[in-house]
Write an enzyme that holds these catalytic residues in place. Structure first.
Site, PDB file in Angstrom:
ATOM      1  N   ASN A  67      -2.408  -2.878  13.483  1.00  0.00           N
ATOM      2  CA  ASN A  67      -4.096  -2.682  12.758  1.00  0.00           C
ATOM      3  C   ASN A  67      -3.880  -1.289  13.256  1.00  0.00           C
ATOM      4  O   ASN A  67      -5.042  -0.846  13.945  1.00  0.00           O
ATOM      5  CB  ASN A  67      -4.599  -4.016  13.457  1.00  0.00           C
ATOM      6  CG  ASN A  67      -4.368  -4.891  12.884  1.00  0.00           C
ATOM      7  OD1 ASN A  67      -3.514  -5.192  11.731  1.00  0.00           O
ATOM      8  ND2 ASN A  67      -4.334  -5.877  13.484  1.00  0.00           N
ATOM      9  N   THR A  92     -39.487  24.659 -12.258  1.00  0.00           N
ATOM     10  CA  THR A  92     -39.988  22.975 -11.560  1.00  0.00           C
ATOM     11  C   THR A  92     -40.690  22.127 -12.671  1.00  0.00           C
ATOM     12  O   THR A  92     -40.764  23.080 -14.078  1.00  0.00           O
ATOM     13  CB  THR A  92     -41.148  22.832 -11.151  1.00  0.00           C
ATOM     14  OG1 THR A  92     -42.694  22.905 -11.982  1.00  0.00           O
ATOM     15  CG2 THR A  92     -41.417  23.551  -9.624  1.00  0.00           C
ATOM     16  N   HIS A  93     -39.533  21.115 -13.593  1.00  0.00           N
ATOM     17  CA  HIS A  93     -39.921  20.620 -14.389  1.00  0.00           C
ATOM     18  C   HIS A  93     -39.047  21.218 -15.498  1.00  0.00           C
ATOM     19  O   HIS A  93     -39.469  20.666 -16.942  1.00  0.00           O
ATOM     20  CB  HIS A  93     -41.219  19.504 -15.234  1.00  0.00           C
ATOM     21  CG  HIS A  93     -41.797  19.702 -14.063  1.00  0.00           C
ATOM     22  ND1 HIS A  93     -41.706  17.716 -13.577  1.00  0.00           N
ATOM     23  CD2 HIS A  93     -43.068  20.072 -12.913  1.00  0.00           C
ATOM     24  CE1 HIS A  93     -43.049  17.824 -12.091  1.00  0.00           C
ATOM     25  NE2 HIS A  93     -43.306  19.221 -12.342  1.00  0.00           N
ATOM     26  N   ASN A 128     -16.046  27.196 -23.607  1.00  0.00           N
ATOM     27  CA  ASN A 128     -17.177  25.978 -22.536  1.00  0.00           C
ATOM     28  C   ASN A 128     -16.809  26.414 -21.148  1.00  0.00           C
ATOM     29  O   ASN A 128     -15.881  26.204 -20.285  1.00  0.00           O
ATOM     30  CB  ASN A 128     -16.679  24.983 -22.916  1.00  0.00           C
ATOM     31  CG  ASN A 128     -16.902  24.981 -24.630  1.00  0.00           C
ATOM     32  OD1 ASN A 128     -17.678  25.476 -24.819  1.00  0.00           O
ATOM     33  ND2 ASN A 128     -15.611  24.578 -25.347  1.00  0.00           N
ATOM     34  N   SER A 153     -12.449  25.986 -27.772  1.00  0.00           N
ATOM     35  CA  SER A 153     -12.619  24.690 -28.068  1.00  0.00           C
ATOM     36  C   SER A 153     -11.568  25.130 -29.352  1.00  0.00           C
ATOM     37  O   SER A 153     -10.693  25.850 -29.724  1.00  0.00           O
ATOM     38  CB  SER A 153     -14.199  24.732 -29.031  1.00  0.00           C
ATOM     39  OG  SER A 153     -14.000  24.088 -30.113  1.00  0.00           O
ATOM     40  N   LYS A 199     -15.752  29.219 -28.912  1.00  0.00           N
ATOM     41  CA  LYS A 199     -16.639  28.467 -28.321  1.00  0.00           C
ATOM     42  C   LYS A 199     -15.886  28.642 -26.599  1.00  0.00           C
ATOM     43  O   LYS A 199     -14.686  29.325 -26.475  1.00  0.00           O
ATOM     44  CB  LYS A 199     -16.253  26.795 -28.392  1.00  0.00           C
ATOM     45  CG  LYS A 199     -17.475  26.814 -29.481  1.00  0.00           C
ATOM     46  CD  LYS A 199     -18.361  26.185 -28.879  1.00  0.00           C
ATOM     47  CE  LYS A 199     -18.977  25.876 -27.837  1.00  0.00           C
ATOM     48  NZ  LYS A 199     -18.956  24.440 -28.179  1.00  0.00           N
ATOM     49  N   SER A 259       0.904  -1.498  -0.357  1.00  0.00           N
ATOM     50  CA  SER A 259      -0.506  -0.561  -0.496  1.00  0.00           C
ATOM     51  C   SER A 259       0.847   1.419  -0.758  1.00  0.00           C
ATOM     52  O   SER A 259       0.829   2.036  -0.031  1.00  0.00           O
ATOM     53  CB  SER A 259      -0.912  -0.062   1.518  1.00  0.00           C
ATOM     54  OG  SER A 259      -0.005  -0.431   2.562  1.00  0.00           O
ATOM     55  N   TYR A 311      -9.390  -6.783  12.615  1.00  0.00           N
ATOM     56  CA  TYR A 311      -8.757  -6.099  11.062  1.00  0.00           C
ATOM     57  C   TYR A 311      -8.949  -7.260  10.000  1.00  0.00           C
ATOM     58  O   TYR A 311      -8.542  -9.199  10.394  1.00  0.00           O
ATOM     59  CB  TYR A 311      -7.421  -5.769  11.148  1.00  0.00           C
ATOM     60  CG  TYR A 311      -6.294  -5.248  10.311  1.00  0.00           C
ATOM     61  CD1 TYR A 311      -6.996  -3.767   9.587  1.00  0.00           C
ATOM     62  CD2 TYR A 311      -5.756  -6.194   9.638  1.00  0.00           C
ATOM     63  CE1 TYR A 311      -6.185  -3.574   8.898  1.00  0.00           C
ATOM     64  CE2 TYR A 311      -5.220  -6.174   8.267  1.00  0.00           C
ATOM     65  CZ  TYR A 311      -5.460  -4.508   8.378  1.00  0.00           C
ATOM     66  OH  TYR A 311      -4.373  -4.239   6.938  1.00  0.00           O
ATOM     67  N   GLN A 314      -7.361  -2.669   4.006  1.00  0.00           N
ATOM     68  CA  GLN A 314      -6.137  -1.699   4.002  1.00  0.00           C
ATOM     69  C   GLN A 314      -6.555  -0.558   1.935  1.00  0.00           C
ATOM     70  O   GLN A 314      -6.682   0.415   2.086  1.00  0.00           O
ATOM     71  CB  GLN A 314      -5.293  -2.772   2.955  1.00  0.00           C
ATOM     72  CG  GLN A 314      -4.201  -1.779   2.043  1.00  0.00           C
ATOM     73  CD  GLN A 314      -2.782  -2.315   1.864  1.00  0.00           C
ATOM     74  OE1 GLN A 314      -1.623  -2.449   2.812  1.00  0.00           O
ATOM     75  NE2 GLN A 314      -2.515  -3.566   0.891  1.00  0.00           N
TER      76      GLN A 314
END
Ligand code: ARG
Length: 446
Positions: free
Chosen positions: A105, A150-151, A281, A273, A279, A18, A313, A318
């Site tokens: 641990n 709404t919607h 963006n 772009s 553009k 790790s 453990y 891990q």
């Protein structure tokens, strides 16, 4: 000597290590090792000379880790073993005393708890920065009308300030979830040993105090080494927070399109772009939308790791770290982007006002006019729906149809902004109410 006669398979070694990701726990690992060494000496488990040698060695190791000269070795499985191995190289045999009355641990659980606490505190500060940006923007656009939706259909007009403040309340709840996460890291795992406690009369309270574990030692050694709830809490808080930011991102994407035209983003938070020169963006806002499911995925993954995991453990645990670390890094960027975009946004008053002056979005207000004349609301709804239908079918405005039927009062209701200022209920969009709300929101980040 080693328990094993044969070397590890290279693929197993790669899977098992790790160090590639847990090396970022070194500040926590060094801090807890210092506290542990002091406690061992205070209890007479090691001598004061041993303690001083360990502390000096830890200073040297810490300096190497900080300036990037720490010599990681091929045999180092994780940061805990790397620090101890190097410490022993620096101070000699006494380095081997540091791991007395400690297991990896309880060590790793302690490091992760410390890390999670810091990350939750950082998230709280970053959330507050976004809240401040939103409160400032709300104050600067107090009486700018736009349609509320709404919607995604124009529903009723609101003030921009009111809409922006909605996000402040969402973030306030996120902050509460991160505060809860901080509380969940308050009990010290260290001293639990592998799982059963240790064969020495340690002083866990002393360690808890030095490392800022306000809740004192975890009362059950089995739970202490098996627990990753605080990571789940962090991920859960982050998932909801990122989901909130995805809604902000989505609205910025829509609003910055020419179809809406409600906002122009600052150059600092936009990109161009490679082919279309015109553009600009809203990439950061799009990424706010798309980062949220990644964080939700990390939460889901850790739930999967802990699910049905026998105590205590297991190496499965891990797998907490990459989900945690990637979430911390992703959320930090999302919160910075949200604050930056809100601060740099230029709202377009006329475009929003034009959209908000669509008469149809005052249909509810017309219905309420009839309610005030004593007609039951359900009937009013039908009457106004009929007028709207006539207007739409005949290509006339709502006033043209409604004023002859309902009188001049209807014209006044449909006149610009009267339907905003009539939303006088607590929490509503009238200016007086938004001013009240703004004050409450300010107080949240004072
Ligand atoms: N690298 C391990 C982890 O992250 C440390 C704990 C290892 N403990 C053990 N008994 N193998 O969880």
């Amino acid at each position: 000597m080693s328990r094993f006669a044969e070397p590890q398979d290279p693929a197993f070694r790669e899977m098992n290590t790790s160090l590639g990701f847990d090396r970022r726990l070194w500040p926590q690992d060094v801090a807890q090792s210092r506290a542990h060494a002091r406690m061992l000496a205070a209890r007479g488990i090691i001598s004061d000379e041993d303690r001083d040698a360990l502390l000096q060695g830890l200073d040297a190791v810490e300096a190497e880790l900080r300036d990037g000269t720490f010599p990681f070795g091929a045999e180092d499985e994780d940061i805990h073993m790397a620090v101890e191995r190097r410490l022993t190289e620096v101070v000699g045999r006494v380095g081997g005393k540091l791991h007395t009355a400690r297991s990896r641990n309880d060590q790793v659980a302690t490091d992760v708890a410390l890390f999670t606490r810091g990350a939750a505190q950082d998230a709280i500060a970053a959330i507050e920065d976004v809240m401040r940006a939103l409160v400032d923007a709300a104050e600067a656009h107090l009486d700018w009308p736009l349609p509320g939706y709404t919607h995604l259909q124009r529903a009723q007009p609101v003030y921009l300030s009111h809409h922006l403040l909605a996000y402040v309340w969402m973030l306030d709840r996120d902050r509460a979830r991160f505060r809860f996460t901080v509380e969940q890291t308050a009990r010290l795992p260290l001293g639990a040993g592998a799982l059963a406690g240790v064969n020495f009369d340690t002083d866990r309270r002393m360690v808890a105090e030095e490392l800022g574990f306000a809740g004192g030692p975890a009362p059950n050694s089995i739970d202490a080494v098996a627990n990753r709830d605080f990571v789940l809490d962090y991920l859960s808080a982050a998932a909801t927070c990122a989901t909130h930011l995805s809604r902000l991102g989505a609205e910025i994407v829509l609003w910055s399109s020419e179809e809406f035209g409600f906002v122009t983003l600052s150059d600092a938070w936009s990109s161009g772009s490679s082919i279309m020169p015109q553009k600009k963006n809203p990439d950061a806002a799009e990424l706010l939308r798309a980062k949220a499911p990644r964080i939700v995925g990390h939460l889901q993954a850790l739930h999967g790791v802990v699910h049905a995991l026998p105590l205590t453990y297991n190496k499965d645990l891990q797998e907490d770290k990459e989900h945690l670390f990637d979430t911390v890094d992703t959320l930090r960027l999302c919160l910075a982007a949200a604050a930056g975009m809100v601060r740099g946004a230029r709202f377009r008053r006329e475009r929003m006002a034009e959209a908000a002056s669509d008469e149809l979005i005052a249909a509810t207000d017309l219905a309420d006019l009839l309610v005030k004349r004593g007609v039951p609301f359900r009937e009013c709804h039908g009457i106004i729906a009929g007028l709207v239908r006539t207007a739409v079918e005949e290509g006339r405005t709502l006033s043209e149809v409604a004023v002859p039927e309902l009188g001049e009062e209807a014209g006044a209701v449909l006149a610009s902004s009267s339907w905003l200022e009539s939303k006088v209920s607590e929490g509503g969009t009238s200016l007086a109410r938004v001013r009240e709300q703004l004050e409450l929101a300010r107080a949240l980040v004072a």
